[in-house]
Design a protein around this motif. Structure first.
Motif, PDB file in Angstrom:
ATOM      1  N   VAL A  98       0.839  -1.208   0.000  1.00 10.91           N
ATOM      2  CA  VAL A  98       0.000   0.000   0.000  1.00 10.91           C
ATOM      3  C   VAL A  98       0.871   1.254   0.000  1.00 10.91           C
ATOM      4  O   VAL A  98       0.623   2.200  -0.756  1.00 10.91           O
ATOM      5  CB  VAL A  98      -0.955  -0.002   1.211  1.00 10.91           C
ATOM      6  CG1 VAL A  98      -1.787   1.282   1.237  1.00 10.91           C
ATOM      7  CG2 VAL A  98      -1.867  -1.216   1.165  1.00 10.91           C
ATOM      8  N   ASN A  99       1.904   1.264   0.839  1.00  9.79           N
ATOM      9  CA  ASN A  99       2.816   2.416   0.846  1.00  9.79           C
ATOM     10  C   ASN A  99       3.519   2.586  -0.495  1.00  9.79           C
ATOM     11  O   ASN A  99       3.746   3.708  -0.953  1.00  9.79           O
ATOM     12  CB  ASN A  99       3.861   2.246   1.953  1.00  9.79           C
ATOM     13  CG  ASN A  99       3.315   2.560   3.330  1.00  9.79           C
ATOM     14  OD1 ASN A  99       2.129   2.811   3.483  1.00  9.79           O
ATOM     15  ND2 ASN A  99       4.170   2.521   4.320  1.00  9.79           N
ATOM     16  N   SER A 100       3.859   1.453  -1.118  1.00 12.46           N
ATOM     17  CA  SER A 100       4.526   1.531  -2.421  1.00 12.46           C
ATOM     18  C   SER A 100       3.604   2.143  -3.469  1.00 12.46           C
ATOM     19  O   SER A 100       4.042   2.926  -4.314  1.00 12.46           O
ATOM     20  CB  SER A 100       4.973   0.139  -2.866  1.00 12.46           C
ATOM     21  OG  SER A 100       5.906  -0.406  -1.961  1.00 12.46           O
ATOM     22  N   GLY A 101       2.324   1.775  -3.418  1.00  5.18           N
ATOM     23  CA  GLY A 101       1.356   2.361  -4.346  1.00  5.18           C
ATOM     24  C   GLY A 101       1.198   3.850  -4.136  1.00  5.18           C
ATOM     25  O   GLY A 101       1.158   4.628  -5.097  1.00  5.18           O
ATOM     26  N   ALA A 102       1.130   4.250  -2.869  1.00  2.00           N
ATOM     27  CA  ALA A 102       1.029   5.680  -2.568  1.00  2.00           C
ATOM     28  C   ALA A 102       2.297   6.409  -2.994  1.00  2.00           C
ATOM     29  O   ALA A 102       2.240   7.509  -3.562  1.00  2.00           O
ATOM     30  CB  ALA A 102       0.784   5.877  -1.074  1.00  2.00           C
ATOM     31  N   GLY A 103       3.459   5.791  -2.744  1.00  2.00           N
ATOM     32  CA  GLY A 103       4.719   6.420  -3.121  1.00  2.00           C
ATOM     33  C   GLY A 103       4.860   6.580  -4.618  1.00  2.00           C
ATOM     34  O   GLY A 103       5.325   7.624  -5.093  1.00  2.00           O
ATOM     35  N   PHE A 104       4.451   5.571  -5.371  1.00  2.00           N
ATOM     36  CA  PHE A 104       4.523   5.670  -6.831  1.00  2.00           C
ATOM     37  C   PHE A 104       3.635   6.809  -7.335  1.00  2.00           C
ATOM     38  O   PHE A 104       4.033   7.583  -8.212  1.00  2.00           O
ATOM     39  CB  PHE A 104       4.083   4.356  -7.468  1.00  2.00           C
ATOM     40  CG  PHE A 104       3.960   4.420  -8.964  1.00  2.00           C
ATOM     41  CD1 PHE A 104       5.083   4.483  -9.766  1.00  2.00           C
ATOM     42  CD2 PHE A 104       2.711   4.435  -9.569  1.00  2.00           C
ATOM     43  CE1 PHE A 104       4.974   4.551 -11.159  1.00  2.00           C
ATOM     44  CE2 PHE A 104       2.582   4.512 -10.948  1.00  2.00           C
ATOM     45  CZ  PHE A 104       3.720   4.570 -11.748  1.00  2.00           C
ATOM     46  N   ALA A 245      -6.578   6.253   2.461  1.00  2.00           N
ATOM     47  CA  ALA A 245      -6.473   7.692   2.685  1.00  2.00           C
ATOM     48  C   ALA A 245      -5.477   7.995   3.809  1.00  2.00           C
ATOM     49  O   ALA A 245      -4.639   8.902   3.696  1.00  2.00           O
ATOM     50  CB  ALA A 245      -7.841   8.270   3.032  1.00  2.00           C
ATOM     51  N   LEU A 246      -5.537   7.229   4.893  1.00  2.00           N
ATOM     52  CA  LEU A 246      -4.636   7.446   6.018  1.00  2.00           C
ATOM     53  C   LEU A 246      -3.185   7.174   5.632  1.00  2.00           C
ATOM     54  O   LEU A 246      -2.285   7.971   5.916  1.00  2.00           O
ATOM     55  CB  LEU A 246      -5.044   6.529   7.178  1.00  2.00           C
ATOM     56  CG  LEU A 246      -6.345   6.902   7.893  1.00  2.00           C
ATOM     57  CD1 LEU A 246      -6.867   5.722   8.706  1.00  2.00           C
ATOM     58  CD2 LEU A 246      -6.137   8.108   8.795  1.00  2.00           C
ATOM     59  N   SER A 247      -2.968   6.048   4.984  1.00  2.00           N
ATOM     60  CA  SER A 247      -1.606   5.691   4.572  1.00  2.00           C
ATOM     61  C   SER A 247      -1.089   6.650   3.509  1.00  2.00           C
ATOM     62  O   SER A 247       0.058   7.119   3.574  1.00  2.00           O
ATOM     63  CB  SER A 247      -1.590   4.253   4.042  1.00  2.00           C
ATOM     64  OG  SER A 247      -0.314   3.896   3.579  1.00  2.00           O
ATOM     65  N   GLY A 248      -1.926   6.970   2.525  1.00  2.00           N
ATOM     66  CA  GLY A 248      -1.515   7.855   1.446  1.00  2.00           C
ATOM     67  C   GLY A 248      -1.172   9.247   1.934  1.00  2.00           C
ATOM     68  O   GLY A 248      -0.189   9.848   1.479  1.00  2.00           O
ATOM     69  N   ALA A 249      -1.956   9.774   2.872  1.00  2.00           N
ATOM     70  CA  ALA A 249      -1.681  11.111   3.401  1.00  2.00           C
ATOM     71  C   ALA A 249      -0.331  11.146   4.105  1.00  2.00           C
ATOM     72  O   ALA A 249       0.436  12.115   3.980  1.00  2.00           O
ATOM     73  CB  ALA A 249      -2.788  11.535   4.361  1.00  2.00           C
ATOM     74  N   ALA A 250      -0.011  10.086   4.857  1.00  2.00           N
ATOM     75  CA  ALA A 250       1.278  10.032   5.552  1.00  2.00           C
ATOM     76  C   ALA A 250       2.439   9.938   4.560  1.00  2.00           C
ATOM     77  O   ALA A 250       3.448  10.644   4.684  1.00  2.00           O
ATOM     78  CB  ALA A 250       1.303   8.846   6.510  1.00  2.00           C
ATOM     79  N   VAL A 251       2.298   9.077   3.565  1.00  2.00           N
ATOM     80  CA  VAL A 251       3.360   8.885   2.577  1.00  2.00           C
ATOM     81  C   VAL A 251       3.594  10.157   1.768  1.00  2.00           C
ATOM     82  O   VAL A 251       4.721  10.451   1.363  1.00  2.00           O
ATOM     83  CB  VAL A 251       3.014   7.698   1.647  1.00  2.00           C
ATOM     84  CG1 VAL A 251       3.949   7.642   0.436  1.00  2.00           C
ATOM     85  CG2 VAL A 251       3.088   6.385   2.415  1.00  2.00           C
ATOM     86  N   SER A 252       2.554  10.944   1.549  1.00  2.00           N
ATOM     87  CA  SER A 252       2.657  12.121   0.683  1.00  2.00           C
ATOM     88  C   SER A 252       3.696  13.123   1.167  1.00  2.00           C
ATOM     89  O   SER A 252       4.280  13.850   0.372  1.00  2.00           O
ATOM     90  CB  SER A 252       1.287  12.806   0.555  1.00  2.00           C
ATOM     91  OG  SER A 252       0.894  13.401   1.780  1.00  2.00           O
ATOM     92  N   PHE A 253       3.953  13.173   2.485  1.00  2.00           N
ATOM     93  CA  PHE A 253       4.952  14.134   2.975  1.00  2.00           C
ATOM     94  C   PHE A 253       6.085  13.466   3.764  1.00  2.00           C
ATOM     95  O   PHE A 253       7.159  14.039   3.906  1.00  2.00           O
ATOM     96  CB  PHE A 253       4.299  15.203   3.864  1.00  2.00           C
ATOM     97  CG  PHE A 253       3.767  14.693   5.181  1.00  2.00           C
ATOM     98  CD1 PHE A 253       4.580  14.612   6.287  1.00  2.00           C
ATOM     99  CD2 PHE A 253       2.450  14.298   5.303  1.00  2.00           C
ATOM    100  CE1 PHE A 253       4.095  14.146   7.504  1.00  2.00           C
ATOM    101  CE2 PHE A 253       1.939  13.833   6.497  1.00  2.00           C
ATOM    102  CZ  PHE A 253       2.773  13.760   7.610  1.00  2.00           C
ATOM    103  N   ALA A 254       5.852  12.250   4.271  1.00  2.00           N
ATOM    104  CA  ALA A 254       6.872  11.599   5.094  1.00  2.00           C
ATOM    105  C   ALA A 254       7.653  10.533   4.344  1.00  2.00           C
ATOM    106  O   ALA A 254       8.622   9.993   4.877  1.00  2.00           O
ATOM    107  CB  ALA A 254       6.228  10.979   6.339  1.00  2.00           C
ATOM    108  N   GLY A 255       7.231  10.215   3.118  1.00  2.92           N
ATOM    109  CA  GLY A 255       7.938   9.207   2.354  1.00  2.92           C
ATOM    110  C   GLY A 255       7.528   7.796   2.733  1.00  2.92           C
ATOM    111  O   GLY A 255       6.529   7.577   3.418  1.00  2.92           O
TER     112      GLY A 255
END
Length: 335
Positions: A98-104, A245-255
């Protein structure tokens, strides 16, 4: 009577967690390569003239502290939801891709629209949501076991990481702080990014807590939930969207911070049990506290050097994951 005593004990533990979080927030603001005092902290909020220490607090430490709280809450509650919905304690935003998807999605958005910071949380949500739904779809269609579902998520995460690396290769000059994003870190956070990501995390947390009864029913299994009259498909979709949404929001600025969504739900479960309203609340508080502690270590233990917090998380998370595998094996042998 026994249940009432248990609830009081659980609420007391959550209260202690919250107090520790507040103390760690203050420590996070004051600690670092440059020490600031309580007097500097008080002057800033008393309306006095802003000193050099005050500027450090206002423009560096405070955004970083808020970012750690937002990211910790988002990733830990996302992990708690995913583990509940998939009925798999080994699941987590970083484990199933999930984090990888948000990061991509964030990297792709940064390459195409390098100055559109405000849409990064929503791009990350889209990437995370599509990834978690695809992993879940694979599991349902193939009749996969829990472990196979994890392996499918790992494979998809590797694919997305490869795609992210390809984007870096072709668009390196347009992507800011590429190394720190891949490792995961909280340095250089600005309030404009936190505003949008924080709004997404807060709204999602409120919705999760509002529907905690439905999450409780889903944790009993799909067949039992249907027997109790719950619309399983609709609520499963809702909770997976909220986790994204929770994971994506975190990844958007924290990597690509790893292991928070895996470690914290287990600790919360041990401390407050499985009841959703307490489990989710404890996960949110402990996630913020855990990330604040790791960030404090990264900033202070190696001063004047600073490690990205993602490195500290890897040193903590990898041994925990290995322990969890052996713990589950031991439980199966004793069953």
């Amino acid at each position: 009577m026994e249940r009432s005593k248990q609830e009081r004990r659980t609420r007391k533990r959550i209260g202690i967690m919250f107090l520790l979080l507040l103390l760690m927030m203050v420590a996070g603001i004051m600690g670092g390569a440059v020490k600031v005092s309580l007097h500097d902290f008080w002057n800033l909020f008393a309306g006095n003239e802003i000193t050099a220490a005050g500027r450090i607090i206002l423009y560096i430490r405070l955004p970083r502290m808020i970012g750690a709280v937002i990211a910790g809450m988002g990733l830990s509650v996302a992990g708690a939801i995913i583990q509940t919905i998939l009925n798999n304690p080994l699941a987590g935003p970083n484990i199933i891709g999930v984090n990888s998807g948000a990061g991509f999605a964030v990297v792709l958005c940064s390459a195409l629209l390098p100055k559109a910071y405000q849409i990064l949380p929503f791009a990350a949500f889209g990437g995370a949501f599509l990834t978690v739904m695809f992993v879940y779809y694979l599991g349902k269609k193939t009749g996969a076991s829990q472990m196979t579902l994890i392996l499918a998520g790992v494979a998809i995460g590797s694919l997305l990481n490869g795609a992210t690396d390809a984007l870096y290769t072709f668009q390196e000059e347009s992507l800011l702080a590429s190394t720190s994003f891949r490792i995961g870190g909280l340095s250089g956070i600005n309030t404009s990014v936190l505003t949008y990501a924080g709004a997404v995390v807060i709204i999602s947390l409120i919705l999760v807590l509002l529907f905690h009864n439905e999450l409780e029913v889903l944790s009993l299994g799909e067949e039992t939930a249907r027997t109790l009259g719950l619309s399983v498909s609709a609520y499963r979709f809702l909770f997976l969207a909220l986790a994204a949404a929770l994971s994506g929001a975190a990844v958007s600025f924290a990597g690509l911070l790893g292991f928070v969504g895996l470690i914290i739900p287990h600790i919360a479960r041990m401390l407050v049990g499985e009841e959703s309203k307490y489990f989710i609340s404890a996960s949110a508080i402990l996630g913020a506290l855990f990330l604040l502690v790791c960030d404090y270590i990264a900033r202070t233990w190696f001063a004047p050097y600073e490690l990205p917090v993602g490195i500290i998380l890897s040193f903590v998370g990898a041994p925990f994951f290995v322990w969890l595998l052996f713990h589950r094996r031991k439980r199966r042998q004793n069953a």
